[in-house]
Design a protein around this motif. Structure first.
Motif, mmCIF file in Angstrom:
data_model
loop_
_atom_site.group_PDB
_atom_site.id
_atom_site.type_symbol
_atom_site.label_atom_id
_atom_site.label_comp_id
_atom_site.label_asym_id
_atom_site.label_seq_id
_atom_site.Cartn_x
_atom_site.Cartn_y
_atom_site.Cartn_z
ATOM 1 N N ILE A 86 1.434 -1.045 -0.040
ATOM 2 C CA ILE A 86 0.225 0.014 -0.170
ATOM 3 C C ILE A 86 0.650 1.120 0.113
ATOM 4 C CG2 ILE A 86 -1.876 0.816 1.493
ATOM 5 C CD1 ILE A 86 -3.156 -1.761 2.373
ATOM 6 N N GLN A 87 2.223 0.894 0.534
ATOM 7 C CA GLN A 87 2.506 2.447 1.180
ATOM 8 C C GLN A 87 3.531 2.985 -0.243
ATOM 9 O OE1 GLN A 87 6.508 1.927 1.955
ATOM 10 N NE2 GLN A 87 7.138 3.756 1.362
ATOM 11 N N ARG A 88 3.859 1.732 -1.443
ATOM 12 C CA ARG A 88 4.648 2.008 -2.344
ATOM 13 C C ARG A 88 3.841 2.322 -3.525
ATOM 14 N NH1 ARG A 88 6.093 -3.652 -2.920
ATOM 15 N NH2 ARG A 88 7.318 -3.727 -0.591
ATOM 16 N N GLN A 89 2.490 1.658 -3.420
ATOM 17 C CA GLN A 89 1.377 2.165 -4.281
ATOM 18 C C GLN A 89 1.100 3.535 -4.442
ATOM 19 O OE1 GLN A 89 -1.542 -0.474 -6.144
ATOM 20 N NE2 GLN A 89 -0.227 -2.268 -5.954
ATOM 21 N N LEU A 90 0.824 3.568 -3.462
ATOM 22 C CA LEU A 90 0.082 5.149 -3.283
ATOM 23 C C LEU A 90 1.532 6.385 -3.638
ATOM 24 C CD1 LEU A 90 -2.570 4.539 -1.128
ATOM 25 C CD2 LEU A 90 -3.198 4.613 -3.158
ATOM 26 N N GLY A 91 3.080 5.886 -2.683
ATOM 27 C CA GLY A 91 3.580 6.821 -2.668
ATOM 28 C C GLY A 91 3.878 7.810 -0.854
ATOM 29 N N LEU A 92 3.401 6.681 -0.184
ATOM 30 C CA LEU A 92 3.826 7.671 0.567
ATOM 31 C C LEU A 92 5.158 7.495 1.661
ATOM 32 C CD1 LEU A 92 0.690 5.823 2.021
ATOM 33 C CD2 LEU A 92 0.916 7.851 1.666
ATOM 34 N N SER A 93 5.378 8.227 1.875
ATOM 35 C CA SER A 93 6.689 8.462 2.763
ATOM 36 C C SER A 93 6.780 7.388 3.323
ATOM 37 C CB SER A 93 6.838 9.656 3.947
ATOM 38 O OG SER A 93 6.160 9.685 4.618
ATOM 39 N N SER A 94 6.476 6.172 4.075
ATOM 40 C CA SER A 94 6.677 5.319 5.197
ATOM 41 C C SER A 94 5.860 4.391 5.036
ATOM 42 C CB SER A 94 7.487 6.261 6.312
ATOM 43 O OG SER A 94 6.578 6.407 7.013
ATOM 44 N N PRO A 95 6.486 2.753 5.864
ATOM 45 C CA PRO A 95 4.961 2.313 6.078
ATOM 46 C C PRO A 95 4.209 2.351 7.407
ATOM 47 C CG PRO A 95 7.438 1.030 5.419
ATOM 48 C CD PRO A 95 7.422 2.477 5.906
ATOM 49 N N SER A 96 4.922 3.411 8.661
ATOM 50 C CA SER A 96 4.419 3.419 9.590
ATOM 51 C C SER A 96 3.425 4.084 9.315
ATOM 52 C CB SER A 96 5.584 3.744 10.669
ATOM 53 O OG SER A 96 5.916 5.167 9.827
ATOM 54 N N LEU A 97 3.509 5.170 8.507
ATOM 55 C CA LEU A 97 2.072 6.804 8.116
ATOM 56 C C LEU A 97 0.953 5.655 7.278
ATOM 57 C CD1 LEU A 97 1.283 9.540 7.376
ATOM 58 C CD2 LEU A 97 2.756 9.271 5.499
ATOM 59 N N ALA A 98 1.837 4.680 6.320
ATOM 60 C CA ALA A 98 0.666 3.639 6.181
ATOM 61 C C ALA A 98 -0.641 2.725 6.757
ATOM 62 C CB ALA A 98 1.233 2.549 4.712
ATOM 63 N N HIS A 99 0.692 2.503 8.226
ATOM 64 C CA HIS A 99 0.232 1.900 9.233
ATOM 65 C C HIS A 99 -1.010 2.344 9.967
ATOM 66 C CE1 HIS A 99 0.437 -0.528 12.552
ATOM 67 N NE2 HIS A 99 0.179 -1.414 11.577
ATOM 68 N N TYR A 100 -0.087 3.463 10.138
ATOM 69 C CA TYR A 100 -0.980 4.651 10.826
ATOM 70 C C TYR A 100 -3.117 5.076 10.657
ATOM 71 C CZ TYR A 100 -2.971 9.246 12.794
ATOM 72 O OH TYR A 100 -4.079 9.658 13.593
ATOM 73 N N HIS A 101 -2.806 5.017 9.142
ATOM 74 C CA HIS A 101 -4.792 5.023 8.329
ATOM 75 C C HIS A 101 -4.719 3.895 8.414
ATOM 76 C CE1 HIS A 101 -3.580 9.406 7.929
ATOM 77 N NE2 HIS A 101 -2.464 9.095 7.548
ATOM 78 N N LEU A 102 -3.854 3.072 8.131
ATOM 79 C CA LEU A 102 -4.977 1.307 7.963
ATOM 80 C C LEU A 102 -5.618 1.326 9.402
ATOM 81 C CD1 LEU A 102 -2.144 -0.528 6.226
ATOM 82 C CD2 LEU A 102 -4.336 -0.119 5.273
ATOM 83 N N ARG A 103 -4.607 1.348 10.622
ATOM 84 C CA ARG A 103 -4.960 0.987 11.486
ATOM 85 C C ARG A 103 -6.456 1.643 12.328
ATOM 86 N NH1 ARG A 103 -4.504 -3.203 14.958
ATOM 87 N NH2 ARG A 103 -4.658 -2.152 16.706
#
Length: 142
Positions: free
Chosen positions: A30-47
């Protein structure tokens, strides 16, 4: 009573990505496909989406859509099984079939009314395909 759900920028993009994919995805994917700055940012929104009851995790820890809600660009789509289809696709298919019918039925005619019907069908099919369906598909994250 319909529940109101509001998702903002990154959470909405993640939710739309998962809804469009129709399959579980890992945090890094998800982080790679959306170009988010880090996996932790993606994880925050996923949670956050998981707490809202919109997402769930499978046995591998991958996230998937638990409950489909019509937010953002998703208002323009229908869920058919696990796939999202633009609502306007049905109009585009109808006018395209009408165009093919006109082309086959009135191939060698010079009747102005029938030619007008064929031209209107062509215009409506082109408008439905080019403007509506393409515009909606482009809004989905890849």
């Amino acid at each position: 009573m319909m529940e109101r759900v509001e998702l903002h920028e990154k959470a909405l993009r993640i939710y739309v990505l998962l809804a469009a994919a129709g399959r579980p995805m890992s945090v890094r994917e998800i982080q790679r496909q959306l170009g988010l700055s880090s996996p932790s940012l993606a994880h925050y929104h996923l949670r956050k989406l998981e707490r809202l009851g919109l997402l769930a995790r499978d046995e591998r820890g991958h996230y998937y859509v638990r409950r489909l809600v019509k937010v953002g660009v998703l208002r323009a789509f229908l869920a058919l099984g696990r796939k999202l289809v633009p609502k306007c696709l049905f109009y585009a298919v109808f006018f395209s079939v009408l165009l093919v019918f006109c082309a086959l039925a009135f191939w060698n005619t010079t009747e102005p009314g029938l030619l007008f019907l064929a031209l209107v069908s062509l215009a409506l099919a082109a408008l439905s395909w080019a403007h509506e369906a393409w515009r909606v598909w482009k809004l989905l994250p890849r």
